[in-house]
Enzyme design. Structure first.
Site, mmCIF file in Angstrom:
data_model
loop_
_atom_site.group_PDB
_atom_site.id
_atom_site.type_symbol
_atom_site.label_atom_id
_atom_site.label_comp_id
_atom_site.label_asym_id
_atom_site.label_seq_id
_atom_site.Cartn_x
_atom_site.Cartn_y
_atom_site.Cartn_z
ATOM 1 N N LEU A 87 7.705 28.867 1.100
ATOM 2 C CA LEU A 87 7.194 27.914 2.082
ATOM 3 C C LEU A 87 7.641 26.492 1.737
ATOM 4 O O LEU A 87 8.049 25.716 2.603
ATOM 5 C CB LEU A 87 5.661 27.990 2.107
ATOM 6 C CG LEU A 87 5.006 27.150 3.188
ATOM 7 C CD1 LEU A 87 5.162 27.824 4.550
ATOM 8 C CD2 LEU A 87 3.528 26.921 2.902
ATOM 9 N N TYR A 100 -0.184 26.175 13.384
ATOM 10 C CA TYR A 100 -0.163 26.086 14.841
ATOM 11 C C TYR A 100 -0.763 24.770 15.324
ATOM 12 O O TYR A 100 -0.382 24.252 16.353
ATOM 13 C CB TYR A 100 -0.864 27.308 15.464
ATOM 14 C CG TYR A 100 0.174 28.325 15.853
ATOM 15 C CD1 TYR A 100 1.037 28.823 14.878
ATOM 16 C CD2 TYR A 100 0.358 28.733 17.164
ATOM 17 C CE1 TYR A 100 2.045 29.707 15.209
ATOM 18 C CE2 TYR A 100 1.369 29.618 17.500
ATOM 19 C CZ TYR A 100 2.209 30.097 16.522
ATOM 20 O OH TYR A 100 3.221 30.948 16.858
ATOM 21 N N HIS A 126 -4.133 31.567 14.203
ATOM 22 C CA HIS A 126 -3.343 30.807 15.183
ATOM 23 C C HIS A 126 -3.855 30.982 16.623
ATOM 24 O O HIS A 126 -4.092 30.019 17.331
ATOM 25 C CB HIS A 126 -1.871 31.225 15.148
ATOM 26 C CG HIS A 126 -1.251 31.151 13.789
ATOM 27 N ND1 HIS A 126 -1.594 30.196 12.871
ATOM 28 C CD2 HIS A 126 -0.296 31.920 13.176
ATOM 29 C CE1 HIS A 126 -0.880 30.370 11.762
ATOM 30 N NE2 HIS A 126 -0.086 31.412 11.930
ATOM 31 N N GLU A 160 7.223 38.303 18.552
ATOM 32 C CA GLU A 160 8.277 38.064 17.568
ATOM 33 C C GLU A 160 9.235 39.247 17.542
ATOM 34 O O GLU A 160 8.840 40.378 17.823
ATOM 35 C CB GLU A 160 7.662 37.851 16.191
ATOM 36 C CG GLU A 160 6.762 36.632 16.167
ATOM 37 C CD GLU A 160 6.245 36.326 14.782
ATOM 38 O OE1 GLU A 160 6.840 35.474 14.117
ATOM 39 O OE2 GLU A 160 5.260 36.950 14.367
ATOM 40 N N TYR A 194 -6.438 30.128 -5.758
ATOM 41 C CA TYR A 194 -7.027 28.867 -5.304
ATOM 42 C C TYR A 194 -8.181 28.380 -6.172
ATOM 43 O O TYR A 194 -8.227 27.216 -6.573
ATOM 44 C CB TYR A 194 -7.568 28.999 -3.871
ATOM 45 C CG TYR A 194 -6.506 29.050 -2.798
ATOM 46 C CD1 TYR A 194 -5.173 28.765 -3.079
ATOM 47 C CD2 TYR A 194 -6.842 29.379 -1.490
ATOM 48 C CE1 TYR A 194 -4.217 28.829 -2.093
ATOM 49 C CE2 TYR A 194 -5.887 29.433 -0.492
ATOM 50 C CZ TYR A 194 -4.579 29.154 -0.795
ATOM 51 O OH TYR A 194 -3.634 29.217 0.189
ATOM 52 N N THR A 237 8.540 25.737 -5.841
ATOM 53 C CA THR A 237 9.868 26.328 -5.645
ATOM 54 C C THR A 237 9.767 27.613 -4.816
ATOM 55 O O THR A 237 10.722 28.365 -4.687
ATOM 56 C CB THR A 237 10.543 26.655 -7.000
ATOM 57 O OG1 THR A 237 9.624 27.444 -7.759
ATOM 58 C CG2 THR A 237 10.901 25.398 -7.763
ATOM 59 N N LYS A 276 5.114 42.140 15.977
ATOM 60 C CA LYS A 276 6.447 42.064 15.358
ATOM 61 C C LYS A 276 7.329 43.078 16.072
ATOM 62 O O LYS A 276 6.832 44.050 16.643
ATOM 63 C CB LYS A 276 6.347 42.443 13.873
ATOM 64 C CG LYS A 276 5.356 41.590 13.082
ATOM 65 C CD LYS A 276 5.934 40.244 12.756
ATOM 66 C CE LYS A 276 4.965 39.417 11.926
ATOM 67 N NZ LYS A 276 5.390 38.024 11.797
ATOM 68 N N ASP A 280 -3.256 38.201 10.315
ATOM 69 C CA ASP A 280 -2.127 37.296 10.090
ATOM 70 C C ASP A 280 -1.998 36.254 11.202
ATOM 71 O O ASP A 280 -1.631 35.114 10.945
ATOM 72 C CB ASP A 280 -0.842 38.134 9.998
ATOM 73 C CG ASP A 280 0.358 37.301 9.574
ATOM 74 O OD1 ASP A 280 0.190 36.423 8.708
ATOM 75 O OD2 ASP A 280 1.471 37.524 10.105
HETATM 76 C C1 BG6 Z 1 2.621 32.891 10.188
HETATM 77 C C2 BG6 Z 1 2.498 34.366 10.046
HETATM 78 O O1 BG6 Z 1 1.390 32.284 9.903
HETATM 79 O O2 BG6 Z 1 3.000 32.570 11.510
HETATM 80 C C3 BG6 Z 1 3.818 35.014 10.386
HETATM 81 O O3 BG6 Z 1 2.138 34.685 8.714
HETATM 82 C C4 BG6 Z 1 4.290 34.574 11.756
HETATM 83 O O4 BG6 Z 1 3.719 36.419 10.338
HETATM 84 C C5 BG6 Z 1 4.268 33.072 11.867
HETATM 85 O O5 BG6 Z 1 5.606 35.050 11.921
HETATM 86 C C6 BG6 Z 1 4.563 32.604 13.274
HETATM 87 O O6 BG6 Z 1 4.766 31.223 13.264
HETATM 88 P P1 BG6 Z 1 5.842 30.556 14.214
HETATM 89 O O7 BG6 Z 1 5.709 29.100 13.898
HETATM 90 O O8 BG6 Z 1 7.161 31.138 13.856
HETATM 91 O O9 BG6 Z 1 5.432 30.890 15.599
#
Ligand code: BG6
Length: 791
Positions: free
Chosen positions: A42, A210, A272, A248, A154, A39, A365, A267
């Site tokens: 994510l 990603y 990614h 972002e 985990y 719930t 950000k 992060d």
């Molecule tokens: C997440 C990060 O893994 O990826 C976030 O924790 C970030 O901080 C996000 O905003 C970006 O993903 P997307 O798919 O919005 O590009």
């Protein structure tokens, strides 16, 4: 007839769903899906939708399903919450309303909430699944646990699953984990080893969403399909630069307890952007669907990225972040945070194919726009005198556009002055109608544009891969650790650096513009202090360097970075003078980890160092083969020699490995080296000897207790270390003290104690070996960083 069987029949009659994944053959049967954290955010945003998509795709496959949303809350409070989420799942446009309603209803009936807190809860879940299998006479295909919970939980959950929820024999178990997978190399190793005690490697699916983005997943196939165009240009001769960017516009409000501990590098860059970088630069696998080959090729390229130091990164923090932290973490107004919300990192791959190609990884950000892309900008060697708008004068580039931004949809764009890419399958189509927008400096109409025929959400895509057991869209343990190995030194190096504060959004203006200089990156608008008066004839940072005396010899002290800069500059000065006077520079270098920073500095900044006329000698060596990690020569080679243009015949490793054995007196290795020194080095007097000091005050491989007198006139000797490997070969005091310049480099708080002792003791080389360093006609300079000097 039971609900499940009825639903199976119903769905078998239903017409085809959306999505046409080619699933790998696996035993059909009943699949139990458990979302732990069912719930949470994510799960609400992506996971249930992804599993609904899977269900819709699989209804006619012969599999049956049960879905469990698990959590710590009791069922009576969480069940309504779960059903609110489930009711919001949606079908794709190509499914009729009626069919969608039917599928949703089935999905809801197959789903339930279960409290999953204690081992008994997991045991009860297992009993429930087994009972259902028995009652309905179903064969079990597998169990899929999706852990959408904080990483600290985990190991415990994996243990509970292992202890009580393993499926019946012949069925699979798949456990899905979300990042963060650790905080640095050590914590990632600890987590990996905890998990491995409960789960087999093939049972773990570490998600990087990603890898589920359609454009990212297409990078390798695109490279393979367009191999004939790319092979000639995918190298340092043609690539100007690679940029991997995720900008972002949002802040991190609401996520601060997590974010403040991680920051943008952990992060986004460590996972990614690193994944995208590897897909772009790894050797193209012969078989794209071979998980093993993909993993090995990825691993190879990650490990060949040159070390990332402070000069390879700039960091920033949006202005409001600090007060958001104070608020969300209940801190007072004087609480400060250094967590970066913006970072730009410059990487280089140490492979001939990409030598010197800058790879930029950038994310932040509160920037001016939301966009993600990877761009390969090619060199354009055409000079247009007049018609700048001709196609051949424009930027040549391939852009993997993840989405958003001016284009608003995911796409692969190839500028028309490069080549027309192949359209290999029906999953991608060419876009011919273009909106009037530009992408990275070119109107869209100047590109060949390809986009997926059907847009799919990354999580839905990855969930279908998990179900199919396709592992190469997930992060293997080896790759994870290799990535942390790359990023951890930089993270440590930046841990006390101040990020540049930026206002956020369009107001950032050019504040975050960056500049590349050789292997270094800096903010473009950084104020450069060049004031020769302050420098006292030394380096640009001379004013930060303190000079004085230590044990009656010259001492230079500064923060580590400036100290190394100064030592490298001094070394180059001595080298140039030696080459001017005698045409050659003889340099003897120590092993250990202290000189690494100096080696990097020399390799990355001293392009005019007279390497061609330099002979490199070893101060000491461990008695191990030269190709082993522990060998001083191996380290020297990896961190310095292979990056500079020094003739091979000017390199003089110590002969510790003769007659297939290591440092045996009768083999005469020490005498051999001594002979080489005497015949090549004028008067056996090195121009420059670099030494360090151990915690026990040893220097070179001359340890406390070494009988200095017994070595007599020898220049090289076999010695014994109290630490492994015990056997060493070392220059003697006699050789060291003939040198024209000796530098003693000591860095780090750990050395403060020995430095304090050394500042007080008299010369006694048997007890304090370093006090035996007394160049007869040369000069000794101590280079002590502030940590070693002041503690
Ligand atoms: C997440 C990060 O893994 O990826 C976030 O924790 C970030 O901080 C996000 O905003 C970006 O993903 P997307 O798919 O919005 O590009």
């Amino acid at each position: 007839m039971s609900v499940t069987v009825l639903l199976l029949l119903l769905t078998l009659c239903a017409q085809g769903g959306y999505g046409e994944e080619k699933e790998e053959a696996q035993r059909p049967g009943h699949v139990s899906v458990v979302i732990v954290g069912g719930t949470g955010d994510l799960a609400k945003k992506y996971l249930w939708q992804g599993f609904f998509h899977l269900y819709v795709n699989q209804v006619s496959s012969g599999n049956t399903f049960s879905f469990y949303g698990g959590g710590l809350s009791p069922a009576d409070t969480a069940t309504p919450l779960l059903f609110e989420i489930l009711k919001a799942v949606s079908c794709s446009k190509d499914i009729s309303q009626e069919r969608c309603a039917l599928l949703k209803e089935q999905f809801l009936r197959l789903s339930q909430y279960r409290q999953l807190k204690t081992l008994e809860d997991y045991q009860d879940l297992a009993k429930h699944i087994e009972k259902q299998l028995q009652e309905e006479g179903m064969t079990e295909a597998g169990r899929l646990f999706y852990l959408s919970v904080p990483a600290f939980a985990y190991a415990d959950i994996a243990d509970k699953i292992n202890g009580s929820c393993r499926p019946t024999s012949g069925a699979w178990l798949r456990v899905v984990l979300e990042k963060p997978f650790g905080h640095d190399l050590r914590s990632a190793q600890v987590l990996a080893s905890q998990l491995v005690s409960s789960l087999k490697d093939e049972e773990m699916y570490r998600i990087d969403h990603y890898l589920g983005k359609q454009v990212v997943a297409k990078i390798l196939p695109f490279r393979a399909e367009n191999k004939k165009f790319l092979d000639p240009i995918w190298n340092k001769h043609h690539i100007e630069r690679v940029e991997i960017v995720l900008k972002e516009t949002l802040d991190v409000k609401g996520r601060i307890p997590f974010y403040d501990q991680y920051g943008v590098i952990r992060d986004v860059l460590q996972n990614h952007l690193t994944e995208v970088m590897t897909l772009l630069t790894m050797r193209l696998p012969m078989n794209l669907s071979s998980n093993e080959e993909v993993t090995q090729n990825k691993l190879r390229v990650i490990s060949s990225i040159l070390p990332l130091g402070k000069n390879q990164a700039v960091i920033g923090q949006y202005q409001a972040y600090k007060s958001e932290v104070q608020q969300e973490l209940n801190k007072t107004k004087d609480h400060n945070t250094l967590t970066p919300t913006f970072a730009a990192v410059l990487a280089h791959i140490d492979e001939a194919q990409y030598e010197g190609v800058p790879i930029l990884l950038i994310s932040g950000k509160m920037l001016d726009e939301r966009v993600g892309y990877a761009r390969i900008l090619f060199k354009n060697d055409i000079f247009c005198l007049q018609s700048h708008n001709s196609v051949h004068c424009k930027p040549k580039q391939i852009v993997f556009y993840f989405g958003h931004g001016s284009l608003k949809y995911p796409a692969i764009l190839v500028s028309k002055n490069l080549f027309k890419p192949v359209l290999a399958d029906g999953e991608w189509k060419e876009v011919t109608e273009h909106a009037d927008v530009s992408v990275l400096g070119l109107p869209v109409s100047d590109y060949y544009v390809q986009t997926p025929t059907k847009e799919r959400e990354a999580y839905a895509e990855l969930i279908s891969h998990i179900f199919a057991g396709r592992k190469n869209s997930f992060i293997s343990t080896e790759n994870l650790l290799a990535s942390w190995d790359l990023w951890t030194p930089l993270l440590n190096g930046l841990s006390s650096s101040f990020p540049r504060i930026y206002p956020g959004g369009a107001d950032n203006g050019d504040m975050l513009d960056i500049r590349l200089k050789g292997k270094d990156i800096s903010y473009n608008s950084e104020v450069v202090i060049i004031n020769p008066d302050q420098m006292g004839g030394t380096s640009a940072n001379g004013f930060q360097v303190m000079q004085g005396k230590f044990r009656s010899d010259d001492m230079v002290s500064a923060w580590a970075e400036e100290l190394v800069e100064r030592l490298a500059a001094d070394m180059q000065e001595v080298a140039e003078a030696a080459v001017r006077e005698s045409g050659v520079f003889h340099l003897a270098l120590s092993g250990g980890s202290t000189p690494l920073a100096l080696f990097h500095r020399l390799a990355l900044h001293h392009f005019s160092f007279p390497w061609r006329d330099t002979h490199v000698w070893m101060v000491d060596e461990r008695c191990v083969p030269l190709s082993e990690l522990e060998s001083n020569f191996y380290t020297l080679h990896n961190h310095l020699l292979q990056h500079v243009r020094i003739p091979y015949f000017n390199i003089h490793p110590m002969p510790v490995h003769l007659n297939h054995r290591l440092c045996v007196e009768e083999d005469g290795g020490a005498q051999l080296y001594e002979k080489e020194v005497s015949s090549l080095v004028n008067g056996s007097s090195f121009h420059f000897v670099l030494l360090g000091v151990g915690y026990d005050s040893h220097t070179a491989s001359l340890f406390p207790g070494t009988k200095v007198d017994e070595l007599g006139e020898r220049l090289v000797a076999l010695t014994e270390s109290p630490d492994k490997p015990h056997q060493r070969m070392s220059l003697t005091f006699n050789a060291i003290n003939r040198a024209q310049r000796v530098a003693l480099l000591v860095m780090g708080k750990g050395k403060h104690e020995v430095i304090t002792q050394l500042s007080r003791v008299k010369d006694n080389p048997v007890k304090w070996p370093v006090t035996g360093v007394k160049p007869a006609n040369g000069k000794l300079v101590w280079y002590l960083d502030y940590d070693a000097l002041l503690g």
